[in-house]
Design an enzyme around this catalytic site. Structure first.
Site, mmCIF file in Angstrom:
data_model
loop_
_atom_site.group_PDB
_atom_site.id
_atom_site.type_symbol
_atom_site.label_atom_id
_atom_site.label_comp_id
_atom_site.label_asym_id
_atom_site.label_seq_id
_atom_site.Cartn_x
_atom_site.Cartn_y
_atom_site.Cartn_z
ATOM 1 N N ALA A 175 0.798 -1.227 0.000
ATOM 2 C CA ALA A 175 0.000 0.000 0.000
ATOM 3 C C ALA A 175 0.835 1.283 0.000
ATOM 4 O O ALA A 175 0.285 2.376 -0.101
ATOM 5 C CB ALA A 175 -0.933 -0.002 1.210
ATOM 6 N N ARG A 211 9.671 7.001 -4.077
ATOM 7 C CA ARG A 211 11.039 6.973 -4.592
ATOM 8 C C ARG A 211 11.126 6.444 -6.035
ATOM 9 O O ARG A 211 12.131 6.601 -6.701
ATOM 10 C CB ARG A 211 11.933 6.130 -3.661
ATOM 11 C CG ARG A 211 12.204 6.811 -2.320
ATOM 12 C CD ARG A 211 12.813 5.857 -1.310
ATOM 13 N NE ARG A 211 11.797 5.050 -0.627
ATOM 14 C CZ ARG A 211 12.063 4.162 0.333
ATOM 15 N NH1 ARG A 211 13.311 3.960 0.717
ATOM 16 N NH2 ARG A 211 11.089 3.472 0.896
ATOM 17 N N ALA A 251 7.595 -13.264 -53.769
ATOM 18 C CA ALA A 251 7.960 -11.991 -53.141
ATOM 19 C C ALA A 251 6.828 -10.979 -53.292
ATOM 20 O O ALA A 251 6.200 -10.892 -54.342
ATOM 21 C CB ALA A 251 9.224 -11.456 -53.793
#
Ligand code: UD1
Ligand code: CA
Length: 474
Positions: A19, A24, A389
């Site tokens: 909690a 920081r 291709a």
């Protein structure tokens, strides 16, 4: 720890403290939701707690925590700590949620300490029981104790208090035995929570003060120094988060090297804890393997590849710079360089998906090839088909997705578009540069481009004559 059986006395409950505001971290995201190898930090603590098979698990969070977006696994539930008044207050919120009927051992864990292993906790709980303690704390020896609560012991070695960094004297700061944030509390120790006084400097109720109170009240208590320092890394900042990543990375690297996997440059290989890699697979630098990825035996993963939640079967080769997500790559298949396999791609045995090819929700059968510059979405390709291709399956009409089927042995000429829903029958050919909007029957050739015209001498007639306009003098 034996799981509690219905009707029998409940033995163990876990309270995970999550909690705190996590100031920081300097983030809008709750600290415990910061991911480590793609999984929220809290997931790690929960997994460890649940491995002990507790009868109840409570996760204590603050009011702002988005509980709906982080549903808890079965057997765990949230408790809200209304105000962040410190770790003792958070435990009290957890204890209230456990209910009065719970009389067993309460194991307190910090939600920001994700690397603790169930093995260490089991050892700790055994020591706690063996010593018949009412309160036990798990400590470890830190190379650098900065930020952790220091364990104070008397001359007989008995733990008498925990002093937090901010309150520690110079001598106390030199103590390297520190608090891991893991506690075991018997029912008899719970009233001590109410006696904890507010810390004057921080204005919070510190759970750590419970050790001094137990010592004063002569309650049977102990602090056990167990486990490895890396395990107890508490994540308070982004620096700690980076350290946790690195610690897990190194553990995984060691495990794989021991299992017979070659890592060309371990320092630039990032493999999540739950990934599995079988022996004789070779992994080149700058490879990221995440989530539930499984790599088989004898595979080669070339540089700059990221694979998430995918299975790569034995002998497959993933060439440079590929992204593979929720896909299955068959045995001996080839992918890349620079291919993107998106979710629900299935490549059969020996299939080849090459340069700049993107696939999604598609199966490409055994031995089939799409080697260059193609998009294959919502498609089923049979065996031994060749997709030229620049072929594009046009799977989206602006509103809905549609399916394309390319049968066994089909040849799709280069630069073709297959407008779904469409079925290209077995063994048929599509001429290069075609836009196919209707089904092609088995064994036929479909070609939709305009017939070629050649205008002889056209270039000479069309030669642009130089302009007669004179340049203006300046
Ligand atoms: C805490 C311990 C410290 C220990 C360290 C281990 C205290 C006072 N200090 O310090 O002795 O060495 O953990 O990592 O207990 N939390 C709440 N509600 C609150 C405050 C915190 O649930 O009101 C939760 C946080 O989310 C966190 C845990 O409790 O998961 C620890 O809190 P934190 O502020 O990180 O304590 P540390 O300073 O790391
Ligand atoms: Ca912490």
């Amino acid at each position: 720890m034996a799981p509690a059986k219905a009707g029998k006395e409940i033995k163990l409950a876990c309270i995970i403290l999550a909690a705190g505001h996590g100031t920081r971290m300097k983030s809008l995201l709750a600290k415990v939701l910061h991911p480590i190898y793609g999984r929220p930090m809290l997931d790690y603590a929960l997994e460890t707690a649940l491995a002990l098979k507790p009868a109840r698990t409570i996760v204590v969070v603050n009011r702002q925590f988005d509980t709906e977006n982080f549903p808890l696994p079965k057997g765990a539930r949230y408790a809200i700590q209304k105000e962040q008044k410190g770790t003792a207050n958070a435990v009290s919120a957890g204890v209230s949620a456990l209910g009065k009927s719970f009389k067993g051992t309460t194991l307190v864990l910090n939600g920001d300490t994700p690397l603790v292993t169930p093995g260490t906790l089991k050892r700790f709980l055994r020591l706690h029981k063996k010593n018949r303690n009412k309160l036990s704390v798990l400590s470890f020896t830190a190379y650098d104790p900065t930020g952790y609560g220091r364990i104070l012991r008397d001359e007989d070695g008995r733990a008498i208090a925990i002093v937090e960094e901010k309150d520690a004297t110079g001598d106390e700061q030199d103590i390297c035995e520190v608090n891991s944030g893991v506690y075991a509390l018997e029912h008899a120790a719970l009233p001590l929570l109410k006696s904890i006084k507010k810390n004057r400097k921080k204005g919070e109720y510190y759970l750590t003060d419970i050790v001094e109170l137990a010592s004063e009240k002569k309650l049977q208590a102990g602090v056990f120094c167990q486990g490895d320092e890396d395990e107890f890394l508490g994540i308070n900042s982004r620096l700690d988060l980076a350290r946790a990543h690195e610690a897990l990375r190194l553990l995984k690297i060691k495990e794989l090297l021991e299992k017979g996997v070659t890592l060309i440059d371990p320092a630039s290989t990032y493999i999540a804890p739950e990934v599995k890699v079988a022996k004789d697979t070779c992994i080149y630098p700058n490879v990221f393997l995440h989530g539930r990825t499984k790599i088989g035996k004898g595979c080669t993963i070339y540089p700059n590849v990221r694979i998430i939640d995918s299975t790569i079967r034995d002998g497959a080769v993933i060439k440079d710079s590929c992204l593979i997500e929720e896909a299955i790559v068959g045995k001996d298949a080839f992918v890349g360089p620079m291919a993107h396999l998106r979710p629900l791609t299935r490549l059969g045995k020996g299939a080849k998906v090459g340069n700049f090819v993107e696939t999604k929700r598609s199966t490409i059968g055994e031995g089939s090839k799409a080697m260059h510059l193609s998009y294959i979405g919502d498609t089923t390709v049979g065996k031994h088909a060749n997709i030229g291709a620049g072929t594009v399956t046009c799977n989206y009409d602006g509103k809905a997705k549609h399916h394309t089927v390319i049968g066994d042995g089909v040849f799709i000429g280069s630069g073709s578009q297959l407008v779904a829903p469409v079925n290209i029958g077995k063994g048929s050919y599509v001429g290069a540069g075609s836009t196919i909007t209707r089904d092609v029957s088995a064994g036929s050739l479909s070609i939709t481009r305009a017939e070629q015209k050649t205008l002889k001498g056209w270039a000479a007639k069309k030669t642009v004559k130089p302009s007669k306009k004179k340049k203006k003098k300046k």
